[in-house]
Design a protein around this motif. Structure first.
Motif, short mmCIF file in Angstrom:
data_model
loop_
_atom_site.label_atom_id
_atom_site.label_comp_id
_atom_site.label_asym_id
_atom_site.label_seq_id
_atom_site.Cartn_x
_atom_site.Cartn_y
_atom_site.Cartn_z
N THR A 30 0.83 -1.20 0.00
CA THR A 30 0.00 0.00 0.00
C THR A 30 0.87 1.26 0.00
N THR A 31 0.50 2.22 -0.82
CA THR A 31 1.21 3.50 -0.83
C THR A 31 0.24 4.62 -0.48
N VAL A 32 0.76 5.61 0.20
CA VAL A 32 -0.03 6.79 0.57
C VAL A 32 0.79 8.01 0.16
N GLY A 34 2.25 8.55 -2.48
CA GLY A 34 3.43 8.13 -3.22
C GLY A 34 4.49 7.43 -2.40
N LEU A 35 4.29 7.29 -1.11
CA LEU A 35 5.27 6.61 -0.26
C LEU A 35 4.64 5.36 0.36
N PRO A 36 5.45 4.35 0.59
CA PRO A 36 4.90 3.13 1.19
C PRO A 36 4.34 3.40 2.59
N LEU A 37 3.30 2.65 2.91
CA LEU A 37 2.65 2.83 4.21
C LEU A 37 3.61 2.57 5.36
N TRP A 38 4.52 1.60 5.22
CA TRP A 38 5.46 1.30 6.30
C TRP A 38 6.35 2.50 6.60
N LEU A 39 6.66 3.31 5.57
CA LEU A 39 7.49 4.49 5.79
C LEU A 39 6.73 5.55 6.59
N TRP A 40 5.44 5.72 6.29
CA TRP A 40 4.61 6.64 7.07
C TRP A 40 4.51 6.19 8.52
N TRP A 41 4.38 4.86 8.71
CA TRP A 41 4.35 4.32 10.07
C TRP A 41 5.65 4.68 10.80
N HIS A 42 6.76 4.48 10.12
CA HIS A 42 8.05 4.75 10.74
C HIS A 42 8.18 6.23 11.14
N VAL A 43 7.81 7.13 10.24
CA VAL A 43 7.90 8.56 10.53
C VAL A 43 6.98 8.92 11.70
N GLY A 44 5.75 8.45 11.66
CA GLY A 44 4.82 8.72 12.76
C GLY A 44 5.29 8.14 14.07
N TRP A 45 5.85 6.95 14.00
CA TRP A 45 6.32 6.30 15.23
C TRP A 45 7.49 7.05 15.84
#
Length: 88
Positions: A30-32, A34-45
Motif C-alpha cells: 500500500t502507498t499513501v 506516493g510513499l509506502p505505508l510502512w514508511l509513514w508508520w516509521h515517521v509517525g512512530w
C-alpha cells in the motif's frame, strides 16, 4: 508509588521498542501520497517516540536509579546527597 511508575515507564519502553518496526506491514504494498505505508508508520512512530521521550525527561528521569526524594535515611539526612566518595 515509585515502583508503579518504574513499571509503567518500562511497559512504555517495551511497547515503543516492539512496535518501532512495522512487522505487521511486511509484504503490504500500500502507498499513501506516493510513499509506502510502512514508511509513514516509521515517521509517525518516531514522532510519537520523541514526544514520549520528552515526557519521560520531564516526569520520569532518574526513577529507578536515583533515591526516592520523599524518603529520608535512618539518620535523617537527605539520601540524595553524596556522603563520601571522591568529593565531586
Amino acid at each position: 508509588m515509585q515502583r508503579l511508575e518504574v513499571w509503567g515507564w518500562l511497559v512504555v519502553a517495551v511497547v515503543l521498542s516492539v512496535l518501532a518496526i512495522p512487522w505487521f506491514l511486511w509484504g503490504d504494498a500500500t502507498t499513501v501520497v506516493g510513499l509506502p505505508l510502512w514508511l509513514w508508520w516509521h515517521v509517525g512512530w518516531m514522532v510519537l517516540a520523541s514526544v514520549v521521550f520528552w515526557v519521560f525527561t520531564r516526569r520520569g528521569w532518574g526513577i529507578g536509579i536515583e533515591p526516592d526524594a520523599s524518603r529520608t535515611s535512618p539518620d535523617g539526612t537527605d539520601p540524595r546527597t553524596d556522603a563520601g566518595g571522591d568529593g565531586r
